[in-house]
Design a protein around this motif. Structure first.
Motif, PDB file in Angstrom:
ATOM      1  N   ARG A 156       0.810  -1.230   0.000  1.00 16.30           N
ATOM      2  CA  ARG A 156       0.000   0.000   0.000  1.00 16.30           C
ATOM      3  C   ARG A 156       0.839   1.274   0.000  1.00 16.30           C
ATOM      4  NH1 ARG A 156      -5.298  -0.271   0.282  1.00 16.30           N
ATOM      5  NH2 ARG A 156      -6.327  -2.173   0.941  1.00 16.30           N
ATOM      6  N   GLY A 157       2.101   1.147  -0.340  1.00 14.26           N
ATOM      7  CA  GLY A 157       2.950   2.308  -0.407  1.00 14.26           C
ATOM      8  C   GLY A 157       3.332   2.891   0.939  1.00 14.26           C
ATOM      9  N   LEU A 158       2.766   2.329   2.012  1.00  9.04           N
ATOM     10  CA  LEU A 158       2.980   2.881   3.347  1.00  9.04           C
ATOM     11  C   LEU A 158       3.436   1.843   4.356  1.00  9.04           C
ATOM     12  CD1 LEU A 158      -0.258   5.086   3.569  1.00  9.04           C
ATOM     13  CD2 LEU A 158       2.069   5.934   3.254  1.00  9.04           C
ATOM     14  N   THR A 159       2.819   0.680   4.322  1.00 17.78           N
ATOM     15  CA  THR A 159       3.030  -0.306   5.372  1.00 17.78           C
ATOM     16  C   THR A 159       4.393  -0.975   5.239  1.00 17.78           C
ATOM     17  OG1 THR A 159       0.669  -0.753   5.323  1.00 17.78           O
ATOM     18  CG2 THR A 159       2.035  -2.297   6.535  1.00 17.78           C
ATOM     19  N   ARG A 160       5.217  -0.814   6.274  1.00 20.05           N
ATOM     20  CA  ARG A 160       6.530  -1.445   6.313  1.00 20.05           C
ATOM     21  C   ARG A 160       6.570  -2.403   7.494  1.00 20.05           C
ATOM     22  NH1 ARG A 160      10.696   3.250   4.270  1.00 20.05           N
ATOM     23  NH2 ARG A 160       9.251   4.261   2.822  1.00 20.05           N
ATOM     24  N   ASP A 161       7.732  -2.966   7.769  1.00 23.06           N
ATOM     25  CA  ASP A 161       7.802  -3.902   8.896  1.00 23.06           C
ATOM     26  C   ASP A 161       7.935  -3.136  10.205  1.00 23.06           C
ATOM     27  OD1 ASP A 161      10.434  -3.084   9.075  1.00 23.06           O
ATOM     28  OD2 ASP A 161      11.302  -5.061   8.805  1.00 23.06           O
ATOM     29  N   ASP A 162       8.138  -3.865  11.319  1.00 24.69           N
ATOM     30  CA  ASP A 162       8.130  -3.234  12.632  1.00 24.69           C
ATOM     31  C   ASP A 162       9.301  -2.276  12.834  1.00 24.69           C
ATOM     32  OD1 ASP A 162       9.846  -5.412  12.560  1.00 24.69           O
ATOM     33  OD2 ASP A 162       9.666  -5.806  14.696  1.00 24.69           O
ATOM     34  N   LEU A 163      10.327  -2.362  11.984  1.00 25.02           N
ATOM     35  CA  LEU A 163      11.438  -1.419  12.049  1.00 25.02           C
ATOM     36  C   LEU A 163      11.304  -0.300  11.023  1.00 25.02           C
ATOM     37  CD1 LEU A 163      14.534  -3.752  12.573  1.00 25.02           C
ATOM     38  CD2 LEU A 163      13.089  -2.649  14.285  1.00 25.02           C
TER      39      LEU A 163
ATOM     40  N   LEU B  83      11.727  -1.461   4.237  1.00 22.39           N
ATOM     41  CA  LEU B  83      11.149  -2.048   3.043  1.00 22.39           C
ATOM     42  C   LEU B  83      11.739  -3.427   2.791  1.00 22.39           C
ATOM     43  CD1 LEU B  83      11.345   1.049   0.654  1.00 22.39           C
ATOM     44  CD2 LEU B  83       9.344   0.248   1.911  1.00 22.39           C
ATOM     45  N   ALA B  84      10.971  -4.268   2.099  1.00 23.89           N
ATOM     46  CA  ALA B  84      11.463  -5.603   1.742  1.00 23.89           C
ATOM     47  C   ALA B  84      12.526  -5.532   0.656  1.00 23.89           C
ATOM     48  CB  ALA B  84      10.303  -6.479   1.280  1.00 23.89           C
ATOM     49  N   PHE B  85      12.424  -4.539  -0.204  1.00 25.58           N
ATOM     50  CA  PHE B  85      13.393  -4.354  -1.290  1.00 25.58           C
ATOM     51  C   PHE B  85      13.241  -2.927  -1.799  1.00 25.58           C
ATOM     52  CE2 PHE B  85       9.583  -6.508  -2.920  1.00 25.58           C
ATOM     53  CZ  PHE B  85       9.088  -5.542  -3.767  1.00 25.58           C
ATOM     54  N   THR B  86      14.174  -2.504  -2.611  1.00 24.15           N
ATOM     55  CA  THR B  86      14.090  -1.213  -3.274  1.00 24.15           C
ATOM     56  C   THR B  86      14.269  -1.407  -4.770  1.00 24.15           C
ATOM     57  OG1 THR B  86      16.467  -0.855  -2.910  1.00 24.15           O
ATOM     58  CG2 THR B  86      14.941   0.095  -1.298  1.00 24.15           C
TER      59      THR B  86
ATOM     60  N   VAL C 148      17.622  -8.407   2.882  1.00 24.77           N
ATOM     61  CA  VAL C 148      17.534  -9.750   3.459  1.00 24.77           C
ATOM     62  C   VAL C 148      17.167  -9.737   4.945  1.00 24.77           C
ATOM     63  CG1 VAL C 148      18.815 -11.869   3.938  1.00 24.77           C
ATOM     64  CG2 VAL C 148      19.048 -10.753   1.720  1.00 24.77           C
ATOM     65  N   PRO C 149      17.696  -8.813   5.789  1.00 26.61           N
ATOM     66  CA  PRO C 149      17.291  -8.819   7.202  1.00 26.61           C
ATOM     67  C   PRO C 149      15.780  -8.673   7.408  1.00 26.61           C
ATOM     68  CG  PRO C 149      19.288  -7.540   6.941  1.00 26.61           C
ATOM     69  CD  PRO C 149      18.814  -7.875   5.554  1.00 26.61           C
ATOM     70  N   PHE C 150      15.104  -8.005   6.476  1.00 30.00           N
ATOM     71  CA  PHE C 150      13.646  -7.907   6.519  1.00 30.00           C
ATOM     72  C   PHE C 150      13.028  -9.303   6.603  1.00 30.00           C
ATOM     73  CE2 PHE C 150       9.487  -7.799   4.553  1.00 30.00           C
ATOM     74  CZ  PHE C 150       8.917  -6.577   4.897  1.00 30.00           C
ATOM     75  N   PHE C 151      13.484 -10.217   5.742  1.00 35.15           N
ATOM     76  CA  PHE C 151      12.919 -11.564   5.694  1.00 35.15           C
ATOM     77  C   PHE C 151      13.463 -12.449   6.816  1.00 35.15           C
ATOM     78  CE2 PHE C 151      12.542  -9.790   1.464  1.00 35.15           C
ATOM     79  CZ  PHE C 151      11.183  -9.947   1.252  1.00 35.15           C
ATOM     80  N   GLN C 152      14.675 -12.186   7.247  1.00 31.48           N
ATOM     81  CA  GLN C 152      15.195 -12.933   8.396  1.00 31.48           C
ATOM     82  C   GLN C 152      14.357 -12.663   9.643  1.00 31.48           C
ATOM     83  OE1 GLN C 152      19.239 -11.482   8.354  1.00 31.48           O
ATOM     84  NE2 GLN C 152      19.984 -13.219   7.143  1.00 31.48           N
TER      85      GLN C 152
ATOM     86  N   ASP D 218      -1.334   1.461  -7.491  1.00 26.89           N
ATOM     87  CA  ASP D 218      -0.141   1.634  -8.326  1.00 26.89           C
ATOM     88  C   ASP D 218       1.116   1.875  -7.499  1.00 26.89           C
ATOM     89  OD1 ASP D 218      -0.584   4.210  -7.457  1.00 26.89           O
ATOM     90  OD2 ASP D 218      -1.019   5.047  -9.441  1.00 26.89           O
ATOM     91  N   THR D 219       1.000   1.811  -6.169  1.00 30.52           N
ATOM     92  CA  THR D 219       2.185   1.866  -5.304  1.00 30.52           C
ATOM     93  C   THR D 219       2.521   0.500  -4.719  1.00 30.52           C
ATOM     94  OG1 THR D 219       0.857   2.425  -3.347  1.00 30.52           O
ATOM     95  CG2 THR D 219       1.685   4.255  -4.670  1.00 30.52           C
ATOM     96  N   ASP D 220       1.739  -0.525  -5.061  1.00 32.70           N
ATOM     97  CA  ASP D 220       1.960  -1.858  -4.504  1.00 32.70           C
ATOM     98  C   ASP D 220       2.960  -2.646  -5.340  1.00 32.70           C
ATOM     99  OD1 ASP D 220       0.310  -1.893  -2.205  1.00 32.70           O
ATOM    100  OD2 ASP D 220      -1.469  -2.060  -3.467  1.00 32.70           O
ATOM    101  N   PRO D 221       3.707  -3.580  -4.695  1.00 28.37           N
ATOM    102  CA  PRO D 221       4.752  -4.325  -5.420  1.00 28.37           C
ATOM    103  C   PRO D 221       4.272  -5.021  -6.681  1.00 28.37           C
ATOM    104  CG  PRO D 221       4.993  -4.662  -3.063  1.00 28.37           C
ATOM    105  CD  PRO D 221       3.711  -3.891  -3.253  1.00 28.37           C
ATOM    106  N   GLY D 222       3.069  -5.589  -6.658  1.00 30.73           N
ATOM    107  CA  GLY D 222       2.584  -6.318  -7.822  1.00 30.73           C
ATOM    108  C   GLY D 222       2.389  -5.455  -9.044  1.00 30.73           C
ATOM    109  N   GLN D 223       2.236  -4.145  -8.836  1.00 30.47           N
ATOM    110  CA  GLN D 223       2.125  -3.219  -9.962  1.00 30.47           C
ATOM    111  C   GLN D 223       3.432  -2.467 -10.214  1.00 30.47           C
ATOM    112  OE1 GLN D 223      -1.348  -0.918 -10.762  1.00 30.47           O
ATOM    113  NE2 GLN D 223      -2.585  -1.924  -9.204  1.00 30.47           N
TER     114      GLN D 223
END
Length: 518
Positions: free
Chosen positions: A160-167, A170-173, A182-186, A212-217
């Motif tokens: 959703r262009g906004l939601t990140r993890d607890d830190l 982002l999962a990737f750029t 990678v630490p995101f997934f660890q 249009d801000t989501d990874p799938g797009q």
């Protein structure tokens, strides 16, 4: 020693350095089973100079493996080999007792590898894996397992262009040759593993796709394929059901071919776990994806409306009319009315009644396979104080996650699970013909859903309002017992059954009820 259907893991150290390891090198392992059958799967880069493989053995005995690497000069990744012993699983976790999920033989529901029927009762913890503290996640999973849930749906990247993890990461750029964090997934790994440890199937959305801000797009088709393969390599040895895209309006957004190509590129090569798509509200995707060999069941979202048009889509639309068309595959409502979600139309805040109504309708208008529950406090996952929901200005502030551990609707879902668990639910098929009159023809809020087992031994009828109902009892298979079931408390009340060809039944009160013939 590795128990059958659990996790074998091995790590490898690269002898070469790469500018972007996620893109620049591929490592694969060929596993040979005791029977001689071979499987080849991807390893995954786990940061620095470490590559890792996770594999779930499905045969007992001695397994052997050998590595190959796209860079043949990398002696740490290429040409490694080894063995391990796989023993029968002796624990109590049904995921490992019965094996991975598959589509049932008749094509209408899901089952474990040993053909034991699997009832899909999921919770939408979209942000849970991303945001939950470890101790909170354990508490949540323990309670959901106690309530009878079998699946946890969650998002596995920023979305959703906004939601990140607890830190806040982002999962990737990037959008094409993406750079993986990678630490995101660890940080996510232990919470995904915990889902299985509690006897629950993990169902990650790999690419959220609505805006249009989501990874799938945002990211290219090539990047999507590589990223989905990465998640498959990282989590594919867990007991998972993949939701390749999330909240996607695939045809409307011009994404049908993109996701067809993603599915073919990833799952036609390795299809040892079920895969589907989570579409946006009231979008039916069978025509576009039903014929794809990697696509295992129809997931749909009846959504959060309560207008006549929205209600009719569920009780008279594609879930009712399309389940028996070729190809025959299971049908599951992955997002019906959420508890505490305000309606798009009346602005009514949905409570236990609306959750029950959408759930029983979903389970009986198509062959029974399962349904998903949702609560705003769980999918948003505020930690300690109320927070707004991203991109949902209509919801307002959402209460902390723990306020949704026990609610009236959750008690209804626990009752629902016990009710179906006592029936051969996998044999239920829609049977609207047993009704003399369908009040839902005039008002969809009064739609009565009826289903019957293929042998006619059980008939289940859901009444959303407590009004009298007339049934063609001569179309039932010599019923000897009629009972009312209270979907709020789980209690039973006998109903008088005559030998008349038609009979009218009056429920105990004006609330919703189930009428069951045995």
């Amino acid at each position: 020693m590795i128990a059958q259907y659990t996790l074998f893991e091995a790590a490898f150290t690269s002898t070469s350095a790469y500018e972007n390891p996620f893109w620049d090198v591929d490592q694969r392992l060929r596993f040979t089973a005791p029977s001689g059958r071979q499987q080849t799967i991807d390893a995954y880069w786990d940061d620095g100079d470490v590559w890792r493989v996770r594999f779930s053995p499905d045969e007992t005995g001695t397994w052997t493996w050998v590595t190959t690497c796209s860079d043949h000069n990398n002696s740490g990744l290429h040409g490694q080999q080894g063995t391990f012993e796989c023993t029968a699983y002796e624990g109590a976790n049904s995921l490992y007792q019965n094996g991975p999920l598959k589509v049932s033989a008749d094509g209408h529901s899901l089952a474990y590898a040993d053909d034991t029927p699997f009832f899909w009762l999921a919770d939408t913890a979209w942000n849970g894996v991303l945001r939950a503290k470890a101790e909170d996640w354990q508490r949540y999973l323990t309670r959901r397992r106690e309530q009878g849930f079998t699946v946890i749906q969650f998002v596995s990247t920023h979305w959703r262009g906004l939601t990140r993890d607890d830190l806040g990461e982002l999962a990737f750029t990037g959008d094409d040759r993406i750079v993986l964090n990678v630490p995101f997934f660890q940080r996510l790994d232990p919470k995904v593993a915990a889902i299985n440890a509690h006897g629950l199937i993990a169902s990650p959305i790999m690419l959220w796709t609505l805006t249009d801000t989501d990874p799938g797009q945002v990211i290219s088709e090539t990047a999507c394929i590589r990223f989905v393969r990465y998640l498959q390599a990282r989590w594919g040895a867990y007991q998972v059901v993949w939701m390749v895209g999330g909240d996607g309006c695939y045809e409307r957004s011009g994404l049908v071919e993109k996701f067809q190509h993603i599915g073919r590129a990833v799952f036609e090569d390795r299809h040892d776990r079920l895969a589907t798509l989570h579409p946006c509200g009231q979008v039916w995707i069978k025509e576009d994806f039903g014929g794809e060999t990697w696509f295992d069941f129809i997931g749909y979202q009846s959504g959060h409306g309560d207008s006549n048009e929205h209600l009719r889509w569920l009780v008279e639309g594609p879930p009712v009319s399309d389940w028996n068309s070729d190809p025959v595959i299971p049908v599951i409502n992955l997002e019906p009315n959420y508890e505490t979600h305000p309606s798009y139309h009346s602005k009514t805040v949905f409570g236990a009644y609306e959750v029950r109504r959408a759930s029983y309708w979903s389970l009986l208008v198509s062959p029974t396979a399962g349904v998903t529950y949702g609560h705003n406090a769980i999918w948003v996952w505020p930690s300690e104080k109320p927070e707004p929901a991203e991109n949902h200005n209509n919801i307002g502030l959402v209460q902390p996650w723990y306020t949704a551990l026990d609610t009236p609707a959750l008690e209804s879902m626990a009752v629902l699970h016990r009710f179906f668990d006592a029936l051969p639910w996998w044999r239920l098929r829609p049977a609207q013909g047993v009704l003399v009159v369908q009040p839902g023809s005039d008002d969809p809020r009064r739609f009565i859903a009826a289903a019957q087992t293929s042998d006619g031994q059980q008939t289940v009828i859901y009444l959303p309002e407590g009004e009298s109902i007339t049934v063609y009892t001569n179309q039932l298979n010599q019923p000897t017992h009629a009972r009312w079931h209270d979907p709020r408390s789980g209690t039973w009340h006998d109903a008088v059954l005559t030998t008349l060809p038609e009979q009218t039944f009056v429920p105990p009160d004006e609330q919703d009820w189930l009428l069951v013939f045995d």
